[in-house]
Write an enzyme that holds these catalytic residues in place. Structure first.
Site, mmCIF file in Angstrom:
data_model
loop_
_atom_site.group_PDB
_atom_site.id
_atom_site.type_symbol
_atom_site.label_atom_id
_atom_site.label_comp_id
_atom_site.label_asym_id
_atom_site.label_seq_id
_atom_site.Cartn_x
_atom_site.Cartn_y
_atom_site.Cartn_z
ATOM 1 C CE1 TYR A 147 7.678 25.127 20.645
ATOM 2 C CE2 TYR A 147 10.015 23.695 20.297
ATOM 3 C CZ TYR A 147 9.140 24.928 20.171
ATOM 4 O OH TYR A 147 9.787 26.170 19.675
ATOM 5 N N GLY A 149 3.670 15.360 27.020
ATOM 6 C CA GLY A 149 2.917 16.254 26.245
ATOM 7 C C GLY A 149 1.630 16.726 27.141
ATOM 8 C CG PHE A 163 6.316 15.237 15.749
ATOM 9 C CD1 PHE A 163 7.369 16.158 15.322
ATOM 10 C CD2 PHE A 163 5.313 15.040 15.171
ATOM 11 C CE1 PHE A 163 7.409 16.745 14.395
ATOM 12 C CE2 PHE A 163 5.208 15.772 14.061
ATOM 13 C CZ PHE A 163 6.140 16.741 13.697
ATOM 14 C CB ALA A 178 11.140 10.820 20.456
ATOM 15 C CG ASN A 202 10.198 5.948 25.809
ATOM 16 O OD1 ASN A 202 8.972 6.238 25.696
ATOM 17 N ND2 ASN A 202 10.787 5.716 26.998
ATOM 18 C CB THR A 235 18.349 15.375 16.401
ATOM 19 O OG1 THR A 235 19.121 16.089 17.119
ATOM 20 C CG2 THR A 235 18.605 13.656 16.876
ATOM 21 C CE1 TYR A 241 16.618 13.069 21.147
ATOM 22 C CE2 TYR A 241 18.284 14.377 20.564
ATOM 23 C CZ TYR A 241 16.962 14.075 20.287
ATOM 24 O OH TYR A 241 16.120 14.683 19.353
ATOM 25 N NE ARG A 263 24.307 21.718 27.450
ATOM 26 C CZ ARG A 263 23.204 22.032 26.723
ATOM 27 N NH1 ARG A 263 21.985 22.013 27.864
ATOM 28 N NH2 ARG A 263 23.074 22.210 25.713
ATOM 29 C CG ASP A 315 26.732 22.197 24.667
ATOM 30 O OD1 ASP A 315 25.843 21.427 24.449
ATOM 31 O OD2 ASP A 315 26.607 23.037 25.807
HETATM 32 N N1 UDP Z 1 22.830 26.928 27.046
HETATM 33 C C1 UDP Z 1 23.412 27.942 28.257
HETATM 34 N N2 UDP Z 1 22.565 27.716 29.277
HETATM 35 C C2 UDP Z 1 21.635 27.223 29.445
HETATM 36 C C3 UDP Z 1 20.937 26.360 28.470
HETATM 37 C C4 UDP Z 1 21.784 26.325 27.298
HETATM 38 O O1 UDP Z 1 24.269 28.566 27.903
HETATM 39 O O2 UDP Z 1 21.123 27.223 30.554
HETATM 40 C C5 UDP Z 1 23.790 26.865 25.854
HETATM 41 C C6 UDP Z 1 24.148 25.443 25.333
HETATM 42 O O3 UDP Z 1 25.293 25.344 26.053
HETATM 43 C C7 UDP Z 1 24.140 25.609 24.045
HETATM 44 C C8 UDP Z 1 23.102 26.554 23.640
HETATM 45 O O4 UDP Z 1 22.923 27.357 24.704
HETATM 46 O O5 UDP Z 1 25.286 26.077 23.406
HETATM 47 C C9 UDP Z 1 21.684 25.934 22.862
HETATM 48 O O6 UDP Z 1 21.311 24.974 24.171
HETATM 49 P P1 UDP Z 1 19.966 24.085 24.096
HETATM 50 O O7 UDP Z 1 20.068 23.338 25.293
HETATM 51 O O8 UDP Z 1 18.752 25.135 23.919
HETATM 52 O O9 UDP Z 1 20.192 23.264 22.918
HETATM 53 P P2 UDP Z 1 21.096 22.032 22.276
HETATM 54 O O10 UDP Z 1 21.911 22.912 21.407
HETATM 55 O O11 UDP Z 1 21.778 21.433 23.415
HETATM 56 O O12 UDP Z 1 20.144 21.299 21.463
#
Ligand code: UDP
Length: 329
Positions: free
Chosen positions: A11, A36, A73, A75, A92, A117, A141, A282, A285
């Site tokens: 991407y 990819g 990039f 990974a 990896n 990141t 990760y 999740r 987060d």
């Molecule tokens: N998120 C969500 N539902 C989904 C995927 C992501 O609510 O199906 C939320 C996730 O909890 C985070 C935000 O969207 O707060 C961005 O998530 P993403 O996985 O895009 O990127 P990350 O922040 O994990 O790198």
């Protein structure tokens, strides 16, 4: 410059290749096509299907094309998957980078742009996040990217001619403004493409992960940066690198949007209904994560052009509408 792009069929890598070629650089892509897409590599770039662990073939590619700089990039990049398969991630992402750096040493290439990141910060003490904050990743990760940053520092200490920049991305989103490239992850886990698939009807609904965060609307806040702004920063950083440089930059727009705000944006942009379910948080987060990108703005004059979520979502929607099956279509 002659630039080797690893993961150039992915991407972000594919957008970088397009921009590099547009800026007059000669580009060679190395990608093992595990995740990819061959169709994402524009024909102006040379292509080698090669794994990072293949040190000597890599060194030959670097030498043959007289490469000046490597943009790395390639990974594995799913946080959740990394928790289940830590060894695959270290193999990896860490061993792969070591092999690439050894190939560079064999070929005498000493300029490196690294795709890092904000996950290297883990749960930062506050946002906006500045580069000097403590790094304590929450997933294999994040640790794998942290390890490569450490390896780069040590490589630079051992070789005063070596130069690198590590770019710590926040949430990369959007697609090429001309509609030629976009995001096609399998599986897709990122918020914006998932929401847009729900708008398009290729997915039934989207689940919001958590509505009880200590934020204004209860959902998580993230800093969404357009992929083309991100790639522009790579080119600026590459061109600025001088022997001995060791640079670290955050890349975000410096402003956060909640999951509900992203949903509202997608409704405005698409004009469609989006079915939403509300689920639990999740794991791992953080509630709020956005960047302070002052350092790269000050050092390199970088400025994001996409500063409103609607304009970012609009480019992603344009791509998805025309490529409902991604690169398979
Ligand atoms: N998120 C969500 N539902 C989904 C995927 C992501 O609510 O199906 C939320 C996730 O909890 C985070 C935000 O969207 O707060 C961005 O998530 P993403 O996985 O895009 O990127 P990350 O922040 O994990 O790198």
């Amino acid at each position: 410059m002659n630039v080797l792009v690893t993961g150039g069929a992915g991407y972000i890598g594919s957008h970088a290749v397009k921009q590099l070629v547009g800026a007059g650089h000669r580009v060679v892509v190395v990608d093992n096509l595990f995740r990819g897409h061959r169709g994402a590599v524009i024909p102006e770039a040379a292509f080698h299907e090669l794994a990072l662990r293949d040190t000597e073939p890599l060194a030959r590619v670097l030498a043959e094309h007289e490469i000046d700089c490597v943009m790395h990039f390639a990974a594995l990049a799913y946080v959740g998957e990394s928790v289940d398969k830590p060894l695959e991630y270290y193999e990896n992402n860490v061993s792969g980078a070591v092999s690439l750096l050894r190939a560079m040493r064999l070929a005498g290439v000493r300029r490196f742009v690294f795709s890092s990141t904000c996950a290297t910060y883990g749960q930062p003490e506050r946002s906006p996040v500045v580069e000097t904050m403590r790094q304590e990743p929450l997933s294999p990760y994040g640790w794998s990217k942290w390890c490569v940053e450490r390896i780069l520092k040590d490589t630079a200490s051992a070789d005063p001619q070596f130069a690198f920049v590590a770019l710590r991305y926040f949430n990369v989103a959007g697609a090429a403004a001309d509609g030629s490239l976009g995001e096609d992850h399998r599986p897709e886990t990122h918020l914006i493409p998932l929401i847009l698939q729900a708008a398009l009807g290729t997915r039934e609904n989207i689940t919001v992960f958590g509505t009880d965060y200590p934020t204004a609307d209860g959902t998580c806040i993230r800093d969404y940066i357009h992929v083309e702004d991100l790639c522009a920063a790579h080119i600026l950083a590459m061109e600025a690198l001088e022997p001995g440089d060791t640079r670290f930059y955050n890349l975000g727009i410096g402003r956060g949007y909640s999951v509900r705000e992203v949903l509202d944006s997608a409704r405005r942009v698409t004009g469609r209904e989006i079915a939403v379910e509300y689920g639990p948080r999740r794991p791992g987060d953080p509630a709020e994560l956005y960047a302070d990108s002052t350092r790269i703005q000050r050092d390199l004059g970088w400025q994001p052009r996409y500063t409103e979520i609607d304009s970012i979502v609009a480019t992603a929607w344009n791509w998805l509408k025309h490529h409902p099956d991604g690169y398979a279509g």
